[in-house]
Design a protein around this motif. Structure first.
Motif: not given
Length: 262
Positions: A197-203, A207-214
């Motif tokens: 999958w792909a990963m993206r971490l956002y500030y 708040t900390l946001r983590l996305d994983v996507s495929v």
């Protein structure tokens, strides 16, 4: 009919509006930079105006999330309210993962005062360029820094959500976080899932946001202020499952993130 709800009467606020003249001139293709802050979090969107009908512009808002919007100027009284001579931004529910999932409406007035469907929160709308206001915060949340667990390139974190565990590799520093890869290392979901999958971490403010996507599937984990958990190296939050931009039938679940020790 303009879909303004009674929620726009909830609160008064001061709004900054950087225009040289009033009323504002709306045109297809314009990009408005829209922001507001609540509880230390900054939410920002670029709102690009599309086609218009009867003076109401369909728009796409891109920033801390992606959502449809409508924008219009009302010289006469706004239907269902006592407001007139106002610029209205009506934001729909987001179509991507978001730390602020509600639809809301903001009114901008010539004197800098208006109404928003989120009590007591200032907002601003300025005519600008698409390069402004698209991202979240420029640095990690204060609580993560104070715990000395600020992410760095090359780390591997572990994300657990919906009975699946991923190893997240933080490969590339972005202006508002990190991007990288996510590899499934445990799958107790009962479903056959792709491994990579792909990963993206956002500030996003505090708040900390983590996305994983495929493909069209996306799982987003929102991690609010939790200093002691960060010190201990394990964060906990809420996860949402999305498919093709819509929230999945499995809805919300807990998520757990094990931080890579420095």
């Amino acid at each position: 009919m303009w879909p303004i709800k009674a929620l726009i009467l909830l609160a008064m606020f001061s709004a900054a509006f950087a225009q040289t003249s009033w009323p504002p001139r709306l045109e297809t293709g314009q990009v408005w930079n829209f922001t507001f802050e609540v509880q230390g979090q900054r939410f920002a969107w670029n709102v690009r105006l599309g086609s218009a009908q009867n003076g109401i512009f369909e728009a796409q808002a891109q920033g801390v999330d992606t959502r449809a919007a409508q924008v219009a100027y009302f010289a006469d009284t706004l239907p269902g309210t006592n407001y007139k001579n106002v610029l209205v931004f009506d934001f729909k529910a987001p179509s991507t993962a978001s730390s602020f999932a509600s639809p809301f409406t903001c009114l901008i007035q010539p004197d800098g005062k208006g109404t928003v469907a989120l009590a007591g929160v200032p907002c601003s709308a300025t005519l600008g360029s698409a390069a402004v206001g698209t991202s979240g915060s420029a640095g990690a949340p204060v609580w993560l820094k104070e715990a000395r667990k600020e992410p760095v390139a090359g780390q591997t974190w572990r994300l657990e959500a919906f009975n699946v565990a991923w190893n997240l590799t933080l490969s590339k520093a972005e202006s508002d976080g990190f991007s990288g890869t996510a590899r499934i290392v445990e799958n107790r979901s009962g479903e056959a899932l792709p491994t990579d999958w792909a990963m993206r971490l956002y500030y996003v403010g505090r708040t900390l946001r983590l996305d994983v996507s495929v493909g069209q599937a996306l799982i987003s984990c929102l991690l609010d202020d939790q200093f002691q958990n960060a010190v201990d190296g394990v964060l906990r939050g809420e996860a949402n499952l999305y498919s093709q931009g819509q929230q999945g039938s499995r809805g919300q679940s807990g998520c757990r993130v094990v931080l890579n020790p420095r």
